[in-house]
Design an enzyme around this catalytic site. Structure first.
Site, PDB file in Angstrom:
ATOM      1  N   LEU A 140       6.552  35.378  14.983  1.00 38.19           N
ATOM      2  CA  LEU A 140       5.964  36.668  14.600  1.00 38.19           C
ATOM      3  C   LEU A 140       6.598  37.810  15.398  1.00 38.19           C
ATOM      4  O   LEU A 140       6.771  38.912  14.882  1.00 38.19           O
ATOM      5  CB  LEU A 140       4.444  36.663  14.798  1.00 38.19           C
ATOM      6  CG  LEU A 140       3.796  37.923  14.208  1.00 38.19           C
ATOM      7  CD1 LEU A 140       3.749  37.872  12.693  1.00 38.19           C
ATOM      8  CD2 LEU A 140       2.410  38.154  14.781  1.00 38.19           C
ATOM      9  N   TYR A 141       6.939  37.551  16.672  1.00 38.38           N
ATOM     10  CA  TYR A 141       7.620  38.593  17.461  1.00 38.38           C
ATOM     11  C   TYR A 141       8.839  39.117  16.699  1.00 38.38           C
ATOM     12  O   TYR A 141       9.000  40.333  16.500  1.00 38.38           O
ATOM     13  CB  TYR A 141       8.042  38.021  18.821  1.00 38.38           C
ATOM     14  CG  TYR A 141       9.027  38.906  19.570  1.00 38.38           C
ATOM     15  CD1 TYR A 141       8.662  40.187  19.973  1.00 38.38           C
ATOM     16  CD2 TYR A 141      10.317  38.460  19.854  1.00 38.38           C
ATOM     17  CE1 TYR A 141       9.558  41.009  20.654  1.00 38.38           C
ATOM     18  CE2 TYR A 141      11.216  39.271  20.539  1.00 38.38           C
ATOM     19  CZ  TYR A 141      10.836  40.547  20.927  1.00 38.38           C
ATOM     20  OH  TYR A 141      11.728  41.358  21.596  1.00 38.38           O
ATOM     21  N   ALA A 142       9.684  38.187  16.261  1.00 38.80           N
ATOM     22  CA  ALA A 142      10.908  38.584  15.546  1.00 38.80           C
ATOM     23  C   ALA A 142      10.569  39.285  14.229  1.00 38.80           C
ATOM     24  O   ALA A 142      11.221  40.261  13.838  1.00 38.80           O
ATOM     25  CB  ALA A 142      11.773  37.348  15.291  1.00 38.80           C
TER      26      ALA A 142
END
Ligand SMILES: NC(=O)c1ccc[n+]([C@@H]2O[C@H](COP(=O)([O-])OP(=O)(O)OC[C@H]3O[C@@H](n4cnc5c(N)ncnc54)[C@H](O)[C@@H]3O)[C@@H](O)[C@H]2O)c1
Length: 342
Positions: free
Chosen positions: A156-158
């Site tokens: 999710l960060y990316a």
């Protein structure tokens, strides 16, 4: 030049703000000083900036507020009238995004929207913002090029960082806001981030504790020294994105646009095996690590390497600090900051 640097209590934002103050820009910092890692380190960075600004007689201000608080963001912009914005505040960290996904939505999506809106309504001449090499995700075509796809993020960060790039494009297109996204490749150096490998390895080696080495240390990373990142950030920020006259809507290049929008990799382009990175750290600290070999972690990418042709074409610059030199400087900083027994 009046520049807003968000995330200036953080690792990269601190170094960028420091360089801008040194060269005589008027800098305003913005950070909520959250406790994702030790806030005392963030306060120490801010104290360094204060002391530098005092020594230089520079105009420097700091606002402690949350990006998700749009009234606070609007107020800072209305008060200052920034020429350029360098947006480095975010919820960083890949592994944490598996445990606390909502932190990423708040800081990286809501917060980024507030920055875009404030830039739009205050006629900011250039927004430069941090993206990440992690956007390349499942793309295994090395070296990573901005001209290749980045539509298969693995965490999710990316995904939030890739979303920032797409959100920026819409503002560049709709409102003519010049935006440049910078895909940083594993940044390390003095005043670094305690959640990153070099920092935790150093702490554990000095304490005589074992370090966990994933994938037998065989995966490679394009470790990029902080001074190289700062140089790339400032050079790109100094050159507002312009529309690409060659851009072809029938064969759309993801790295540019008919709108004033650019994306650049900033990486060392010399991938290093994790095991060799640890060897360099042992040498710099004069101590041996106790290595606990572990399998590859879920969501981890095997290898990264930046193609920096576009960065060099646009700015005449490419990162070049050799890994061993950078690791030595980190170890020197760490032991002078924390002492050599922690
Ligand atoms: N360090 C790396 O290797 C690396 C690699 C790729 C991308 N990046 C990106 O570069 C940028 C800077 O990373 P860093 O390593 O300096 O991280 P960092 O965590 O040290 O700095 C980020 C700062 O942003 C602040 N912040 C977080 N959420 C906020 C919010 N909602 N409101 C206000 N401030 C907030 C934090 O308090 C912190 O001081 C981030 O956008 C990160 O995603 C970093």
């Amino acid at each position: 030049m009046k520049v807003l640097v968000t995330g200036n209590a953080g690792f990269i934002g601190f170094h960028v703000a420091r360089r801008l103050i040194e060269r005589g820009d008027e800098v305003v910092g913005f950070d909520c000083i959250n406790d994702y890692y030790d806030p005392a380190l963030k306060q120490a960075r801010l104290a360094e900036l204060d002391a530098l600004a005092k020594r230089q007689g520079a105009r420097y201000g700091f606002v402690q507020a949350d990006l998700a608080d749009h009234a606070a963001v609007d107020k800072v912009f209305a008060q200052h009238g920034f020429d350029h914005v360098i947006h480095l505040a975010a919820q960083a960290g890949i592994r944490h995004s598996l445990e606390a996904p909502r932190d990423y939505v708040t800081a990286n999506l809501v917060g980024f929207t507030n920055i875009l809106e404030a830039c739009r309504h205050n006629s900011v001449a250039h927004l430069t913002y941090a993206s990440t090499s992690s956007v390349y995700g499942a793309n295994a075509h090395l070296p990573y090029s901005e001209h290749d796809g980045a539509d298969h993020p693995l965490q999710l960060y990316a995904a939030t960082k890739r979303a920032n790039e797409l959100m920026a494009h819409s503002y560049s297109h709709l409102f003519g806001l010049p935006t440049t996204g910078l895909r940083f490749f594993t940044v390390y150096g003095p005043w670094g981030r305690p959640d990153m490998a070099l920092f935790t390895f150093t702490r554990k080696i000095l304490a005589g504790e074992p370090i966990e080495v994933f994938n037998n240390g065989d995966h490679t990373r394009d470790f990029t020294y902080i001074d190289d990142i700062v140089e790339g950030v400032i050079r790109t920020s100094d050159r507002p994105a312009t529309p690409d006259p060659e851009w072809n809507a029938e064969a759309p290049d993801p790295a540019s646009s008919s709108a004033p929008f650019r994306i650049f990799n900033i990486g060392n382009s010399q991938p290093v095996r994790l095991g060799d990175y640890i060897d360099a750290l042992e040498q710099a600290l004069g101590r041996k690590a106790i290595r606990e070999m572990k399998p590859l972690q879920p969501g981890d990418i095997l290898d990264t390497c930046a193609d920096t042709t576009e960065l060099t074409r646009a700015t005449g610059y490419a990162p070049a600090t050799p890994m061993r030199e950078g690791v030595r400087k980190f170890a020197q900083w760490y032991t002078s900051f924390y002492g050599d027994s922690r």
